[in-house]
Design a protein around this motif. Structure first.
Motif, short mmCIF file in Angstrom:
data_model
loop_
_atom_site.label_atom_id
_atom_site.label_comp_id
_atom_site.label_asym_id
_atom_site.label_seq_id
_atom_site.Cartn_x
_atom_site.Cartn_y
_atom_site.Cartn_z
N SER A 118 -1.11 -15.34 -23.28
CA SER A 118 -2.71 -15.68 -24.07
C SER A 118 -3.92 -15.95 -22.57
CB SER A 118 -2.24 -16.99 -24.13
OG SER A 118 -1.84 -18.43 -23.37
N ILE A 119 -3.17 -16.43 -21.17
CA ILE A 119 -4.44 -16.18 -19.96
C ILE A 119 -4.56 -14.72 -20.04
CG2 ILE A 119 -2.86 -18.05 -19.34
CD1 ILE A 119 -2.02 -15.75 -16.95
N LEU A 120 -4.39 -14.24 -20.27
CA LEU A 120 -5.16 -12.32 -20.31
C LEU A 120 -6.05 -12.58 -21.19
CD1 LEU A 120 -2.06 -10.44 -20.54
CD2 LEU A 120 -3.64 -11.56 -17.78
N TYR A 121 -6.76 -13.34 -22.24
CA TYR A 121 -7.85 -12.74 -23.36
C TYR A 121 -8.40 -13.99 -23.00
CZ TYR A 121 -4.34 -10.05 -24.42
OH TYR A 121 -3.86 -9.06 -24.85
N HIS A 122 -8.04 -15.47 -22.67
CA HIS A 122 -8.68 -16.50 -22.85
C HIS A 122 -8.52 -17.22 -21.62
CE1 HIS A 122 -8.47 -16.94 -27.21
NE2 HIS A 122 -6.80 -16.25 -26.94
N TYR A 123 -9.90 -17.77 -20.55
CA TYR A 123 -10.27 -18.71 -20.07
C TYR A 123 -9.51 -19.30 -20.12
CZ TYR A 123 -12.08 -20.54 -15.76
OH TYR A 123 -12.08 -21.23 -14.61
N HIS A 129 -6.57 -27.68 -20.01
CA HIS A 129 -6.84 -26.90 -21.46
C HIS A 129 -6.12 -25.78 -22.30
CE1 HIS A 129 -11.11 -27.99 -19.51
NE2 HIS A 129 -10.91 -28.14 -20.89
N TYR A 130 -5.13 -25.44 -21.10
CA TYR A 130 -3.96 -24.37 -21.61
C TYR A 130 -2.95 -25.36 -22.06
CZ TYR A 130 0.00 -21.27 -21.18
OH TYR A 130 0.99 -20.14 -21.40
N ALA A 131 -2.42 -26.24 -21.78
CA ALA A 131 -1.78 -26.79 -22.28
C ALA A 131 -1.78 -27.61 -24.06
CB ALA A 131 -1.18 -28.26 -21.68
N SER A 132 -3.25 -27.82 -24.08
CA SER A 132 -3.58 -27.44 -25.33
C SER A 132 -3.73 -26.86 -26.47
CB SER A 132 -5.54 -28.63 -25.73
OG SER A 132 -6.09 -29.52 -25.00
N TYR A 133 -4.37 -25.54 -25.39
CA TYR A 133 -4.26 -24.58 -26.18
C TYR A 133 -2.35 -23.72 -26.90
CZ TYR A 133 -4.41 -19.62 -27.44
OH TYR A 133 -3.53 -18.02 -27.60
N ILE A 134 -1.96 -24.26 -26.08
CA ILE A 134 -0.20 -23.81 -26.88
C ILE A 134 -0.11 -24.70 -28.08
CG2 ILE A 134 2.20 -24.02 -25.64
CD1 ILE A 134 0.85 -21.66 -24.47
#
Length: 158
Positions: A118-123, A129-134
C-alpha cells in the motif's frame, strides 16, 4: 534475452536486478502470466517521466494507474550503485505529496511489492496514518467477507 533499450540511465549501468526482472517477465509471459497481472508491477524500457518526476530519478517501473511510477534516486549522480540507491514513488495525481521514498534499495522495494504494497500507492506522512489505513482496510475487508457469506447463505437457504 533480448537487448534492453535503456539508454536513459545516463552514466549508470542498468542494475542486474532490473535485468533479471525483465528476464523473469519474459518467462512469465510465456506462461500467460506477468508481473503486472500478479503483482501490479509494470517494468518499463521507456523514460516515463512526468513534470513531477525529479531530474535525479531514473524510472524503471510503474503500476499502470494515474501515472504512478517508481525510480532510482541518484542524488544527482552521488549514488555510486543503483542496486543500493533509494527507490522513490512518483504520483503525479497526488497534489499533496507527489514524490516519496518507498524503499532503501531495489531489493527492499521488491519485498514491499511482494508483501504489503500500500505504501507504493499511498503517501503516509506518519506511521499513525499508515496504521489507521491498515485498520480501516481490515474493517472493510471484513465487511466484504461478511457480505459475501450472507449472499451465499441467502442463495443456499432462501
Amino acid at each position: 534475452m533480448n537487448q534492453l533499450n535503456l539508454n536513459y540511465y545516463g552514466k549508470y549501468a542498468v542494475p542486474e536486478t532490473v535485468r533479471e526482472l525483465f528476464e523473469f517477465e519474459q518467462e512469465l509471459r510465456a506462461e500467460d502470466l506477468s508481473l503486472d497481472f500478479n503483482l501490479g508491477l509494470i517494468m518499463t524500457q521507456e523514460d516515463i517521466r512526468y513534470m513531477s518526476t525529479p531530474p535525479d530519478v531514473i524510472p524503471f517501473a510503474s503500476c499502470g494507474v494515474d501515472g504512478i511510477h517508481y525510480g532510482f534516486l541518484t542524488d544527482f549522480g552521488l549514488a555510486a550503485d543503483l542496486e543500493q540507491a533509494y527507490i522513490v514513488c512518483v504520483s503525479p495525481m497526488n497534489m499533496d505529496q507527489e514524490v516519496w521514498i518507498v524503499a532503501a534499495n531495489i531489493h527492499e522495494f521488491l519485498r514491499v511489492v511482494y508483501t504489503e504494497n500500500s505504501i507504493l500507492y499511498h503517501y503516509f506522512p506518519e506511521t499513525s496514518h499508515y496504521a489507521s489505513y491498515i485498520i480501516n482496510r481490515e474493517v472493510e475487508d471484513s465487511r466484504e467477507r461478511c457480505s459475501g457469506q450472507a449472499q451465499i447463505t441467502a442463495a443456499i437457504c432462501p
